[in-house]
Enzyme design. Structure first.
Site, PDB file in Angstrom:
ATOM      1  N   TYR A  25       0.851  -1.189   0.000  1.00 26.69           N
ATOM      2  CA  TYR A  25       0.000   0.000   0.000  1.00 26.69           C
ATOM      3  C   TYR A  25       0.891   1.245   0.000  1.00 26.69           C
ATOM      4  CZ  TYR A  25      -4.362   2.500   0.672  1.00 26.69           C
ATOM      5  OH  TYR A  25      -5.447   3.317   0.486  1.00 26.69           O
ATOM      6  N   SER A  45     -17.559  -6.149  -6.798  1.00 22.43           N
ATOM      7  CA  SER A  45     -16.917  -5.712  -5.547  1.00 22.43           C
ATOM      8  C   SER A  45     -17.895  -4.833  -4.771  1.00 22.43           C
ATOM      9  CB  SER A  45     -15.661  -4.895  -5.876  1.00 22.43           C
ATOM     10  OG  SER A  45     -16.045  -3.679  -6.497  1.00 22.43           O
ATOM     11  N   GLY A  46     -17.529  -4.506  -3.529  1.00 23.96           N
ATOM     12  CA  GLY A  46     -18.356  -3.585  -2.745  1.00 23.96           C
ATOM     13  C   GLY A  46     -18.533  -2.262  -3.471  1.00 23.96           C
TER      14      GLY A  46
END
Ligand SMILES: NC(=O)c1ccc[n+]([C@@H]2O[C@H](COP(=O)([O-])OP(=O)(O)OC[C@H]3O[C@@H](n4cnc5c(N)ncnc54)[C@H](OP(=O)(O)O)[C@@H]3O)[C@@H](O)[C@H]2O)c1
Length: 329
Positions: free
Chosen positions: A53, A151-152
């Site tokens: 990340y 996906s969400g």
């Protein structure tokens, strides 16, 4: 108190642990203390543990992009929040049983909504909304295209687009994801393939698609680009394939496509608090009314964070994985 923590970078389900940490302190002036009721496991959390990340925190590290919490104590000088209020903390490090935090970083949420849905308010709903509104001025009847559509974020985009009369082309990687998206209001759902552009042209009657929203990266963007209008904008916001975004020279020169990226963090940092709270209030209302809803695949206690992480990381699931650090809600 219990907290999720990792002490080395590596595979998320191997590295994450439930540990005992000292209780969170009583709140100082301008602070509140909260009990975390629920949090989802998001791809960004998994990438954080994998060291992929944007930030690599010093180890051992607690983490967690979002949660829903209830105020248990307030410090002096806190006027807008009381014990018992539901709040969404805007900071990170949310995978804990309790946390003490600045009151100004908490958004108060009215009672009456599904708490599990509110646990997923901070990250994905504003991401979906901002990507749909900040790049191309789409009106009712216009089309957008997205990948990782089950996906969400993808499901929220379908619901938000439907509410505005915007039509959606949705790319998934497995056929069993299609019926759910159709039920949500998706206009076109296709399984990714080398024939994507031909299929999309047929299914949309050759519609002009001026916005592409991509969470996969790699060559998926090339296949998406072939479906879009000249000078369309592609917004890349995830890297689920692990490969860098790619376009062909034909797409950059002859089609003059624009490829850009979206990241929620700078929006949160740079947006005046009143505006951000306004958007969160609108989104919380849409959750309360049931207009926005993301399925939950499973819930786990914090002590079973490894199993929760494994289910989440293996993908091909029916919804988000939630963790309930203080017991069932
Ligand atoms: N930039 C930002 O500010 C921001 C904010 C929020 C989210 N995001 C990004 O948005 C993306 C979706 O997040 P989410 O929370 O909505 O995810 P989610 O609900 O956990 O769903 C994950 C999705 O990824 C798909 N997927 C996983 N690996 C894939 C691959 N190699 N190729 C194609 N699809 C793959 C899954 O498909 P299957 O069901 O077929 O496994 C599933 O649709 C993530 O990349 C996340 O990092 C970015």
């Amino acid at each position: 108190m219990k907290a999720a923590q990792f002490s080395a970078y590596g595979p998320a389900a191997d590295m994450i642990e439930c540990v005992e940490l000292p209780d969170s302190p009583s709140p100082a002036v301008g602070e509140i203390k909260v009990d975390v009721l629920a949090f989802p496991i998001n791809p960004a959390d998994m990438l954080t543990i994998e060291g992929l990340y944007a930030e690599r925190p010093p180890l051992p590290a607690t983490l967690g992009a979002e949660c829903i919490a209830r105020v248990t104590e307030t410090g002096k000088g806190v006027a807008h929040l009381s014990v018992g209020d539901l709040v969404v903390p805007l900071g990170r490090q949310n995978w804990v049983q309790q946390k003490t935090m600045p009151a100004k970083q908490a958004i108060k949420i009215p009672e009456g909504s599904d708490i599990q849905q509110l646990a997923m308010l901070r990250v994905n709903p504003p991401t979906a909304h901002l990507m749909m509104t900040q790049y191309v001025d789409l009106k009712a009847g216009d089309w957008l295209m997205q990948d990782a559509a089950n996906s969400g974020v993808g499901k929220l985009i379908i619901q938000m687009a439907k509410a505005k009369g915007i039509r959606t082309v949705n790319v998934v990687r497995r056929p069993d994801a299609i019926p759910e998206l159709k039920d949500l209001g998706a206009d076109v759902v296709v399984v990714d393939s080398d024939n994507l552009a031909v299929e999309v042209k047929e299914l949309t009657d050759g519609a002009e698609i001026r916005l592409g929203i991509d969470a996969v990266g790699g060559t998926q963007i090339i296949r998406m680009g072939d479906c879009l209008a000249d000078e369309a904008i592609i917004v890349n916001y995830g890297l689920l394939s692990g490969d860098n975004p790619q376009l062909s020279a034909h797409q950059t020169v002859f089609k003059r496509l624009w490829l850009t990226g979206f990241w929620l963090l700078p929006w949160l940092q740079n947006t005046p608090p009143k505006e951000a709270i306004g958007l969160y209030s609108e989104l919380a209302n849409s959750i309360a009314s049931g207009d926005l809803h993301v399925p939950v695949a499973a819930t786990f206690p914090l002590t079973e964070i490894k199993d929760a992480m494994k289910l989440s990381r293996d993908y091909k699931r029916d919804g988000k994985v939630l963790v309930l650090p203080n017991g069932p809600i």
